[in-house]
Design an enzyme around this catalytic site. Sequence first.
Site, PDB file in Angstrom:
ATOM      1  N   GLY A 238       0.773  -1.108  -0.205  1.00  0.00           N
ATOM      2  CA  GLY A 238       0.146   0.091   0.076  1.00  0.00           C
ATOM      3  C   GLY A 238       0.923   1.397  -0.140  1.00  0.00           C
ATOM      4  O   GLY A 238       1.976   1.275   0.318  1.00  0.00           O
TER       5      GLY A 238
ATOM      6  N   HIS B   2      -4.354   1.114   7.725  1.00  0.00           N
ATOM      7  CA  HIS B   2      -3.183   1.751   7.647  1.00  0.00           C
ATOM      8  C   HIS B   2      -3.274   3.071   6.869  1.00  0.00           C
ATOM      9  O   HIS B   2      -2.421   4.014   7.142  1.00  0.00           O
ATOM     10  CB  HIS B   2      -1.880   0.667   7.452  1.00  0.00           C
ATOM     11  CG  HIS B   2      -0.678   0.908   7.622  1.00  0.00           C
ATOM     12  ND1 HIS B   2       0.153   0.601   8.312  1.00  0.00           N
ATOM     13  CD2 HIS B   2      -0.058   1.865   6.598  1.00  0.00           C
ATOM     14  CE1 HIS B   2       1.364   1.094   8.073  1.00  0.00           C
ATOM     15  NE2 HIS B   2       1.221   1.745   7.275  1.00  0.00           N
TER      16      HIS B   2
ATOM     17  N   CYS C 243       5.798  -0.335   7.616  1.00  0.00           N
ATOM     18  CA  CYS C 243       5.464   0.987   6.737  1.00  0.00           C
ATOM     19  C   CYS C 243       6.491   1.312   6.185  1.00  0.00           C
ATOM     20  O   CYS C 243       7.853   1.470   6.608  1.00  0.00           O
ATOM     21  CB  CYS C 243       5.306   2.046   7.895  1.00  0.00           C
ATOM     22  SG  CYS C 243       4.815   3.515   7.251  1.00  0.00           S
ATOM     23  N   LEU C 244       6.324   1.702   4.906  1.00  0.00           N
ATOM     24  CA  LEU C 244       7.392   1.797   4.171  1.00  0.00           C
ATOM     25  C   LEU C 244       8.105   3.694   4.577  1.00  0.00           C
ATOM     26  O   LEU C 244       9.302   3.923   4.080  1.00  0.00           O
ATOM     27  CB  LEU C 244       6.881   2.376   2.595  1.00  0.00           C
ATOM     28  CG  LEU C 244       6.460   1.047   1.979  1.00  0.00           C
ATOM     29  CD1 LEU C 244       5.959   1.506   0.585  1.00  0.00           C
ATOM     30  CD2 LEU C 244       7.515  -0.027   1.735  1.00  0.00           C
TER      31      LEU C 244
ATOM     32  N   HIS D 160      -2.605   7.168   7.371  1.00  0.00           N
ATOM     33  CA  HIS D 160      -1.596   8.153   6.900  1.00  0.00           C
ATOM     34  C   HIS D 160      -2.315   9.535   6.544  1.00  0.00           C
ATOM     35  O   HIS D 160      -1.817  10.515   6.838  1.00  0.00           O
ATOM     36  CB  HIS D 160      -0.837   7.482   5.654  1.00  0.00           C
ATOM     37  CG  HIS D 160       0.282   6.529   6.099  1.00  0.00           C
ATOM     38  ND1 HIS D 160       1.322   6.980   6.693  1.00  0.00           N
ATOM     39  CD2 HIS D 160       0.279   5.414   5.723  1.00  0.00           C
ATOM     40  CE1 HIS D 160       2.159   6.239   6.904  1.00  0.00           C
ATOM     41  NE2 HIS D 160       1.803   5.010   6.131  1.00  0.00           N
TER      42      HIS D 160
HETATM   43  O1  K1U Z   1       1.928   2.317   4.071  1.00  0.00           O
HETATM   44  C1  K1U Z   1       2.534   1.747   3.823  1.00  0.00           C
HETATM   45  O2  K1U Z   1       3.803   2.160   4.755  1.00  0.00           O
HETATM   46  C2  K1U Z   1       2.779   0.445   3.191  1.00  0.00           C
HETATM   47  C3  K1U Z   1       2.955  -0.705   3.923  1.00  0.00           C
HETATM   48  C4  K1U Z   1       1.497  -1.141   4.263  1.00  0.00           C
HETATM   49  C5  K1U Z   1       1.286  -2.226   5.306  1.00  0.00           C
HETATM   50  C6  K1U Z   1       1.806  -3.446   5.371  1.00  0.00           C
HETATM   51  C7  K1U Z   1       1.652  -4.025   6.316  1.00  0.00           C
HETATM   52  C8  K1U Z   1       0.776  -4.184   7.205  1.00  0.00           C
HETATM   53  C9  K1U Z   1       0.019  -3.088   7.358  1.00  0.00           C
HETATM   54  C10 K1U Z   1       0.172  -2.076   6.063  1.00  0.00           C
HETATM   55  C11 K1U Z   1       3.858  -1.734   3.628  1.00  0.00           C
HETATM   56  O3  K1U Z   1       3.373  -2.136   2.475  1.00  0.00           O
HETATM   57  S1  K1U Z   1       5.311  -2.220   4.412  1.00  0.00           S
HETATM   58  C12 K1U Z   1       5.903  -3.460   3.569  1.00  0.00           C
HETATM   59  C13 K1U Z   1       5.049  -4.914   3.553  1.00  0.00           C
HETATM   60  O4  K1U Z   1       4.584  -4.998   4.713  1.00  0.00           O
HETATM   61  C14 K1U Z   1       5.205  -5.885   2.452  1.00  0.00           C
HETATM   62  C15 K1U Z   1       6.159  -5.760   1.373  1.00  0.00           C
HETATM   63  C16 K1U Z   1       6.311  -6.834   0.495  1.00  0.00           C
HETATM   64  C17 K1U Z   1       5.608  -7.772   0.613  1.00  0.00           C
HETATM   65  C18 K1U Z   1       4.362  -7.891   1.532  1.00  0.00           C
HETATM   66  C19 K1U Z   1       4.524  -6.994   2.573  1.00  0.00           C
HETATM   67 ZN    ZN Z   2       2.746   3.155   6.220  1.00  0.00          ZN
END
Ligand code: K1U
Ligand code: ZN
Length: 173
Positions: free
Chosen positions: A46, A134, A92-93, A138
């Site tokens: 996301g 989530h 979270c990125l 943001h």
């Molecule tokens: O909003 C963001 O920072 C994105 C975030 C979203 C999220 C992930 C997990 C739980 C809640 C919200 C991410 O994508 S973090 C990266 C991640 O979880 C992931 C990356 C690659 C494959 C699967 C997951």
């Molecule tokens: Zn996030």
Amino acid sequence: MAILPILKYPDARLGTKAKPVTEFNEELKQLVADMAETMYKAPGVGLAATQVDRHIRLVVIDVTEEKNDLKVLINPEIISSSEEKKTWEEGCLSLPGIYDKVDRPSEVVVKAVDLEGKEFTLTCDGLLAVCVQHEIDHLEGHVFIDHLSRLKQDRICKKIKKMRLAEKKNQEG
Ligand code: K1U
Ligand code: ZN
């Protein structure tokens, strides 16, 4: 298309409340394409416009392993949430390397509009429900660690400071 820089916590711009989208034009389509590319490249499931320093109510999500189900949610609003809660390990990125468990409603129904301004509703469970909540956080200027205890937040802030210091030392050689 372009990879956009992602704001990193504790950047104060992550605390900005996003404004509704009112114009459905080519510029918006381009931003969606760039955000999708940025999310897939990261990789993430996301991305909210807030994270790329655009303070409008827009999120992109794709929780499939195949990365073939891009959801674009404009002006999203949660219209119902389950009483039942589920604990999920979130990342979270904007907080690379930080993961922690957060309790949230296990199912939500979200109302949003698409790129043409057409309204739709989406019933979400599992990772999709977690991700929608989530990303909407943001847009409100919140990050997932806001859901944790003050003690955990303090520990995370110390860890981030250490990580940034190590990164700086690495860059200096
Ligand atoms: O909003 C963001 O920072 C994105 C975030 C979203 C999220 C992930 C997990 C739980 C809640 C919200 C991410 O994508 S973090 C990266 C991640 O979880 C992931 C990356 C690659 C494959 C699967 C997951
Ligand atoms: Zn996030």
